[in-house]
Scaffold this motif. Sequence first.
Motif, PDB file in Angstrom:
ATOM      1  N   PRO A  25      40.848  55.696  34.660  1.00 40.46           N
ATOM      2  CA  PRO A  25      40.701  57.147  34.494  1.00 40.46           C
ATOM      3  C   PRO A  25      39.961  57.767  35.668  1.00 40.46           C
ATOM      4  O   PRO A  25      38.837  58.248  35.533  1.00 40.46           O
ATOM      5  CB  PRO A  25      39.916  57.260  33.185  1.00 40.46           C
ATOM      6  N   SER A  26      40.570  57.740  36.840  1.00 38.95           N
ATOM      7  CA  SER A  26      39.903  58.211  38.059  1.00 38.95           C
ATOM      8  C   SER A  26      39.723  59.726  38.043  1.00 38.95           C
ATOM      9  O   SER A  26      40.587  60.471  37.611  1.00 38.95           O
ATOM     10  CB  SER A  26      40.748  57.825  39.269  1.00 38.95           C
ATOM     11  N   VAL A  27      38.579  60.166  38.555  1.00 43.93           N
ATOM     12  CA  VAL A  27      38.337  61.613  38.701  1.00 43.93           C
ATOM     13  C   VAL A  27      38.630  62.050  40.139  1.00 43.93           C
ATOM     14  O   VAL A  27      38.421  63.204  40.497  1.00 43.93           O
ATOM     15  CB  VAL A  27      36.886  61.992  38.323  1.00 43.93           C
ATOM     16  N   ALA A  28      39.127  61.111  40.952  1.00 44.21           N
ATOM     17  CA  ALA A  28      39.341  61.413  42.368  1.00 44.21           C
ATOM     18  C   ALA A  28      40.738  61.961  42.644  1.00 44.21           C
ATOM     19  O   ALA A  28      40.997  62.454  43.740  1.00 44.21           O
ATOM     20  CB  ALA A  28      39.106  60.163  43.209  1.00 44.21           C
ATOM     21  N   TYR A  29      41.633  61.878  41.658  1.00 44.88           N
ATOM     22  CA  TYR A  29      43.013  62.296  41.905  1.00 44.88           C
ATOM     23  C   TYR A  29      43.427  63.449  41.002  1.00 44.88           C
ATOM     24  O   TYR A  29      42.899  63.615  39.900  1.00 44.88           O
ATOM     25  CB  TYR A  29      43.971  61.115  41.645  1.00 44.88           C
ATOM     26  N   GLY A  30      44.440  64.220  41.488  1.00 44.63           N
ATOM     27  CA  GLY A  30      45.138  65.149  40.613  1.00 44.63           C
ATOM     28  C   GLY A  30      46.156  64.372  39.783  1.00 44.63           C
ATOM     29  O   GLY A  30      46.576  63.272  40.156  1.00 44.63           O
ATOM     30  N   TYR A  31      46.547  64.958  38.624  1.00 42.84           N
ATOM     31  CA  TYR A  31      47.469  64.266  37.717  1.00 42.84           C
ATOM     32  C   TYR A  31      48.751  65.091  37.564  1.00 42.84           C
ATOM     33  O   TYR A  31      48.779  66.287  37.854  1.00 42.84           O
ATOM     34  CB  TYR A  31      46.821  64.055  36.354  1.00 42.84           C
ATOM     35  N   ILE A  32      49.785  64.404  37.090  1.00 46.72           N
ATOM     36  CA  ILE A  32      51.089  65.007  36.886  1.00 46.72           C
ATOM     37  C   ILE A  32      51.529  64.705  35.456  1.00 46.72           C
ATOM     38  O   ILE A  32      51.426  63.559  35.012  1.00 46.72           O
ATOM     39  CB  ILE A  32      52.138  64.387  37.844  1.00 46.72           C
ATOM     40  N   GLU A  33      52.022  65.730  34.775  1.00 48.59           N
ATOM     41  CA  GLU A  33      52.632  65.475  33.481  1.00 48.59           C
ATOM     42  C   GLU A  33      54.145  65.519  33.653  1.00 48.59           C
ATOM     43  O   GLU A  33      54.690  66.486  34.213  1.00 48.59           O
ATOM     44  CB  GLU A  33      52.187  66.514  32.454  1.00 48.59           C
ATOM     45  N   ALA A  34      54.810  64.462  33.220  1.00 45.21           N
ATOM     46  CA  ALA A  34      56.265  64.413  33.326  1.00 45.21           C
ATOM     47  C   ALA A  34      56.892  65.048  32.080  1.00 45.21           C
ATOM     48  O   ALA A  34      56.303  65.028  30.991  1.00 45.21           O
ATOM     49  CB  ALA A  34      56.738  62.973  33.471  1.00 45.21           C
ATOM     50  N   GLY A  35      58.090  65.614  32.262  1.00 46.20           N
ATOM     51  CA  GLY A  35      58.794  66.221  31.136  1.00 46.20           C
ATOM     52  C   GLY A  35      59.981  65.369  30.712  1.00 46.20           C
ATOM     53  O   GLY A  35      59.907  64.139  30.735  1.00 46.20           O
TER      54      GLY A  35
ATOM     55  N   ASP B 125      37.473  65.878  34.880  1.00 42.24           N
ATOM     56  CA  ASP B 125      36.233  65.137  34.660  1.00 42.24           C
ATOM     57  C   ASP B 125      36.590  63.827  33.958  1.00 42.24           C
ATOM     58  O   ASP B 125      37.753  63.593  33.610  1.00 42.24           O
ATOM     59  CB  ASP B 125      35.219  65.971  33.857  1.00 42.24           C
ATOM     60  N   ALA B 126      35.593  62.980  33.741  1.00 44.66           N
ATOM     61  CA  ALA B 126      35.864  61.617  33.270  1.00 44.66           C
ATOM     62  C   ALA B 126      36.547  61.609  31.900  1.00 44.66           C
ATOM     63  O   ALA B 126      37.519  60.870  31.673  1.00 44.66           O
ATOM     64  CB  ALA B 126      34.573  60.800  33.226  1.00 44.66           C
ATOM     65  N   ALA B 127      36.083  62.460  30.964  1.00 43.59           N
ATOM     66  CA  ALA B 127      36.651  62.467  29.615  1.00 43.59           C
ATOM     67  C   ALA B 127      38.104  62.931  29.657  1.00 43.59           C
ATOM     68  O   ALA B 127      38.994  62.325  29.038  1.00 43.59           O
ATOM     69  CB  ALA B 127      35.824  63.382  28.707  1.00 43.59           C
ATOM     70  N   THR B 128      38.338  64.013  30.411  1.00 48.12           N
ATOM     71  CA  THR B 128      39.703  64.532  30.538  1.00 48.12           C
ATOM     72  C   THR B 128      40.614  63.487  31.170  1.00 48.12           C
ATOM     73  O   THR B 128      41.765  63.301  30.754  1.00 48.12           O
ATOM     74  CB  THR B 128      39.682  65.807  31.403  1.00 48.12           C
ATOM     75  N   ALA B 129      40.081  62.783  32.172  1.00 49.77           N
ATOM     76  CA  ALA B 129      40.874  61.765  32.853  1.00 49.77           C
ATOM     77  C   ALA B 129      41.338  60.703  31.868  1.00 49.77           C
ATOM     78  O   ALA B 129      42.491  60.253  31.901  1.00 49.77           O
ATOM     79  CB  ALA B 129      40.068  61.130  33.987  1.00 49.77           C
ATOM     80  N   GLN B 130      40.438  60.306  30.961  1.00 52.36           N
ATOM     81  CA  GLN B 130      40.813  59.304  29.965  1.00 52.36           C
ATOM     82  C   GLN B 130      41.925  59.851  29.072  1.00 52.36           C
ATOM     83  O   GLN B 130      42.883  59.144  28.735  1.00 52.36           O
ATOM     84  CB  GLN B 130      39.582  58.913  29.134  1.00 52.36           C
ATOM     85  N   GLY B 131      41.805  61.146  28.703  1.00 50.23           N
ATOM     86  CA  GLY B 131      42.846  61.785  27.905  1.00 50.23           C
ATOM     87  C   GLY B 131      44.194  61.750  28.611  1.00 50.23           C
ATOM     88  O   GLY B 131      45.215  61.420  28.014  1.00 50.23           O
ATOM     89  N   TYR B 132      44.173  62.060  29.902  1.00 54.69           N
ATOM     90  CA  TYR B 132      45.418  62.033  30.688  1.00 54.69           C
ATOM     91  C   TYR B 132      46.039  60.644  30.680  1.00 54.69           C
ATOM     92  O   TYR B 132      47.256  60.473  30.562  1.00 54.69           O
ATOM     93  CB  TYR B 132      45.153  62.456  32.134  1.00 54.69           C
ATOM     94  N   LEU B 133      45.159  59.654  30.829  1.00 51.59           N
ATOM     95  CA  LEU B 133      45.621  58.268  30.846  1.00 51.59           C
ATOM     96  C   LEU B 133      46.323  57.948  29.527  1.00 51.59           C
ATOM     97  O   LEU B 133      47.421  57.379  29.503  1.00 51.59           O
ATOM     98  CB  LEU B 133      44.402  57.350  31.029  1.00 51.59           C
ATOM     99  N   ASP B 134      45.676  58.369  28.432  1.00 48.84           N
ATOM    100  CA  ASP B 134      46.232  58.099  27.101  1.00 48.84           C
ATOM    101  C   ASP B 134      47.581  58.788  26.905  1.00 48.84           C
ATOM    102  O   ASP B 134      48.460  58.274  26.213  1.00 48.84           O
ATOM    103  CB  ASP B 134      45.252  58.562  26.013  1.00 48.84           C
ATOM    104  N   GLN B 135      47.742  59.979  27.542  1.00 50.84           N
ATOM    105  CA  GLN B 135      48.998  60.718  27.378  1.00 50.84           C
ATOM    106  C   GLN B 135      50.068  60.312  28.384  1.00 50.84           C
ATOM    107  O   GLN B 135      51.128  60.920  28.441  1.00 50.84           O
ATOM    108  CB  GLN B 135      48.745  62.218  27.530  1.00 50.84           C
TER     109      GLN B 135
END
Lengths: 470, 470
Positions: free
Chosen positions: A150-160, A179-189
Motif C-alpha cells: 500500500p505505497s503512498v508514493a504512487y498515484g493509483y488507477i481504477e480500471a472499469g 495516505d496510508a489507510a486510503t492506499a490499503q483501501g485501494y489495494l483491497d479494491q
Amino acid sequence: MTLILPVIMAGGAGTRLWPLSRDSMPKQFIALLEDDLSTFQATLLRVKGAPFLPPIVITNHEFRFIVAEQMQAVGVQGQIVLEPERRDSAAAIAVGALLASRVAPDAVAVALAADHVVENAAAFRADAMVAAEFAATGLIVTLGIVPTAPSVAYGYIEAGEALGDAGTKRLKRFVEKPDAATAQGYLDQGFLWNSGNFVFAAPTMIEELTRFAPDVIAAAREALDGATTDLDFIRLDGRAFGRAPRISIDYAVMEKTQHAGVIAAGFDWSDIGAWDSIHEVMDKDGAGNVLRGPVVALDTTNSLLRSDDMLLTTIGLTDMVVVATRDAVLVASKSAAPHVKRLVETLKQQGRPEATEHLRIYRPWGWYQRIDIGSRFQVKRINVKPGAKLSLQKHFHRSEHWVVVRGTAEVTLDGSVSHIHENESIYLPIGCTHRLYNPGKIELELIEVQVGSYTGEDDIIRIEDIYARA
Amino acid sequence: MTLILPVIMAGGAGTRLWPLSRDSMPKQFIALLEDDLSTFQATLLRVKGAPFLPPIVITNHEFRFIVAEQMQAVGVQGQIVLEPERRDSAAAIAVGALLASRVAPDAVAVALAADHVVENAAAFRADAMVAAEFAATGLIVTLGIVPTAPSVAYGYIEAGEALGDAGTKRLKRFVEKPDAATAQGYLDQGFLWNSGNFVFAAPTMIEELTRFAPDVIAAAREALDGATTDLDFIRLDGRAFGRAPRISIDYAVMEKTQHAGVIAAGFDWSDIGAWDSIHEVMDKDGAGNVLRGPVVALDTTNSLLRSDDMLLTTIGLTDMVVVATRDAVLVASKSAAPHVKRLVETLKQQGRPEATEHLRIYRPWGWYQRIDIGSRFQVKRINVKPGAKLSLQKHFHRSEHWVVVRGTAEVTLDGSVSHIHENESIYLPIGCTHRLYNPGKIELELIEVQVGSYTGEDDIIRIEDIYARA
C-alpha cells in the motif's frame, strides 16, 4: 503485427538519488543497479528489435553527449530530440507524438520513462504488444502496475469494464497519491499504480492534446517545425518550445480524455524514486544488506551500502542507506530517504558544487576530473576519446603541464603541432593558444598540472570548437 | 617547591579511533579535539614551565619524526627515548624512572599518557604539585578521577585513610573493570577511576620495580645503558629491551606495592578510548551534535559527524558516529563505537592498507600522498620541508615527472645538479640516480607523475640517506 515506436523520455533531473544522481548526471544515466548499464540503457534494450522500431529519445540538450554515448555503447541507433529547457511531460509527449506521426505513421507509440526498472523484459514486451493492438483502436493505454504494497508514493488507477479478451479494460479514473489507510483501501479494491508509461497511436494523442491542451500541442508543433539538426541531434526551436505550459501529461490529457484504457502489467516494476526503493529492488544478502564496492559491514542489517572508491565501513547499523562517492557521502536512515531532495535543496542554497556537479565532468570529447587542488595549483586527470579534439583555447591566469600516461596526444601550441607519447610531457605557458587532440586508436589519458594565481574553469577563451560550444 | 619531571608515554597504537587513528599515526598525534593540537601536544603544554622540567618522551621508534615535529611545533624541548618495540607500561615507566634518576635526581616524576584529555590544565598542575609533595615522602601517587557516570570502561580505585591535610589518601585497592551494577555500587561508595597516571620519586619506583618486577627493571637498565644517540633521539638497546616482560605497571607494581597513595583529581578527564567518548568531551550544538569539517546534517541528533575533506551529509540519524577521511569512512551507531577495534582487526585480516596506513605518509623530510592511480601510472603530491633532503635513490620500473607548484627544488640527476622553480618541471628517466632537496626557506610542493609497469613503494633502491633508513 503492429509496429511499435518507442518514445523514451530521458530529460529528467531528479535529485532524490543524490549523491550518485546530480543535475549534471541524473539517475537515468547512472549504473545504479547493474555494474555497467544505466536504466536508460536497460530501457533501450527492452525495446530493441521487432516489433519495436528504433526509438525516439527526448532529452535535455545538456545530456546530449551522454545520451549519444550510452546509445552507442549498447548498439542502439535512433533519433535524439533535444529540449532547450524542461517543460514537463505533456510537451515532451506532444513532440514525440508529432514526430511519430511523421516518421512512422503506421506505428503505435509507447512513451517510456528512462528511469524506471522493469525486472522482466520479456513480460514487458508481451504487455506492450497487447497494449499496442488495443491502442490501435483509438485508445491511450496506460501500463498499470499491480501494487506490491500500500505505497503512498504512487498515484493509483481504477480500471472499469473489460474492453477485450486480453485483459484490457477501460480506465475509469486516476486518483492522487493517497495516505496510508486510503492506499490499503485501494489495494483491497484492486486499483493499480500509475506508472506514467503510455501506449497510443500518434493521431489519438495529437487529437486529445488538441482538445485538452491546445497551447501545448501548438508550441510542440512550432518547436518541431523550427527545429535544427546539430550533429546527430534534432534541436527543438527554443522560443517556440518555451511557450509550452509546464504541465504533466496526466493533468493535461489522461485525467480528462474519454479514450483511456489500462492493462495490468505482467512485469515487476519500480520507479526507483528514492534510495529505499533501490534497496528494495536489489538482491540482498542473508542480513538483508546490499553491498556495492569496497564495503566492510559488521553487525549491520537491512541496509544499502555503496561506495565508488574509498573504503566504507559500518558497525551496528539497521535500516540505513550509506552512499559514498569520491567527493560526497550520504548517510541516511532508510525512512528518511525521500528527504534527500530537501537535502540537495539545502546544498544548492549553500552554493555547494557537489549539489549539482560530479567530480568527473563529461564532455563531448571525453571527461576530466580534479584529483588535487592547492592554493596556486590544480591537478586534473583528462581522458580523451580516440579521434576527439578539445577546443582551441587559452588561459589568462595559468600555465599547464601535461604528462601523457596512456596513448598519444597531438598538441597544437601557438600554431605548431607536436606529438606527445606515453611518458612524455609538454609545457603550455600562460597565455599561449593550444589545442589537444587524440589522433590514436586508444583512449588518451593525461595528467594536467595547472599552476597560476587562478585555476577556475571559467578562465578559458575558446577560439574554435568542433562541438559548437561558447 | 619540588621540581617535577614529566615522563610522557607516547608509544601507544590504539585502533579504536580508526579511521583517524591508525597504526602509522595513532590517536595521540592527531588533532582529534582541537583544530591544530594533538593530545600529545596538549599534554606537553600542560606540563610546560616551572615547577615542571623539560619532559622525557618515551615513544616507539616508528613515531620519532612525528614526535620531534610535534614538540617543535609547540616549542617544547626534551629528551626523546625510542622503544625498539612495544613492551607495555611497566618497561616504559622503568626506563623513565631510571633516566629520571640520572638526569634529575632531585625531582619527582609524573608519568603521563599522551592520549588523555584534561579539560582544566591549571587544576591539573595544582593536583600534580600536591601529588609531587606527597610522592616526595616515598609514595607512588595515583591521580584518581572522580567518576561522572558508572562506566564499565575503567578500572576503579578505593581510597583508604587520609595521609595528610591536602586530600591525599592511602590507596587501599585497585579493582578491575566492573559490570554495570557493580560500577554503580563503586560510584555510591566513592571509588575513583584509575587514570593510569602516576607521580613518584624515581628511587621509590625503581625500588618497587626491583622488588616486584626484577626482570623488567633489569631489562630497562640494560637497554638504557646500551642506548645509542641517533640524531636527537635516545635509542634503547633492542636486544636488552626485548627481554622486558610485557606487563602493565598496574599489574607489575601498583597492585602489589605497600607505598601507593591517591589523590582525587580536580580536573575533568577522559581517556577518549572510543568515538563515543570523543562525542562526550566535545562541545555540542543545540541538537547534541558535534560537526567538524564540511558537514550538512538534517534531522540528526546526538551524533558525531566529522569529515576531513569530502562533503558529509546526513538525514535522520540519532546517536551515530560518522568519520570520513579521504580514503575511508566509518559509520557506526554510538553504542557500537567500542567495536571499531574488531572492525580494524577484520580489515587487517583482509590485508586492507587503510587498516594501518593513512593516505598521507609522513617521512622525516615531510610527507607524500597518492592523489590518483591507474593501471600504469600513479600521481603523488610531495611536500618537502625547508632544508630537508630525500634519499639518493633509483627505480627499476618507473620514470618520474616532477612539476614544482611551490618553492624551489634542487634535483640531483645522475650526478648533475639543477634548480627547478615554481611552474617548472623535470623528467627522471627509468633507472636514473636522483635526489630531491629543498634548499629554500618555504615548503617545497611538487606533483609527481610516475609512469611505468609497476609503481609500488618497494621499487626503490636507497643509495644514500641522511635519515639512516634502509
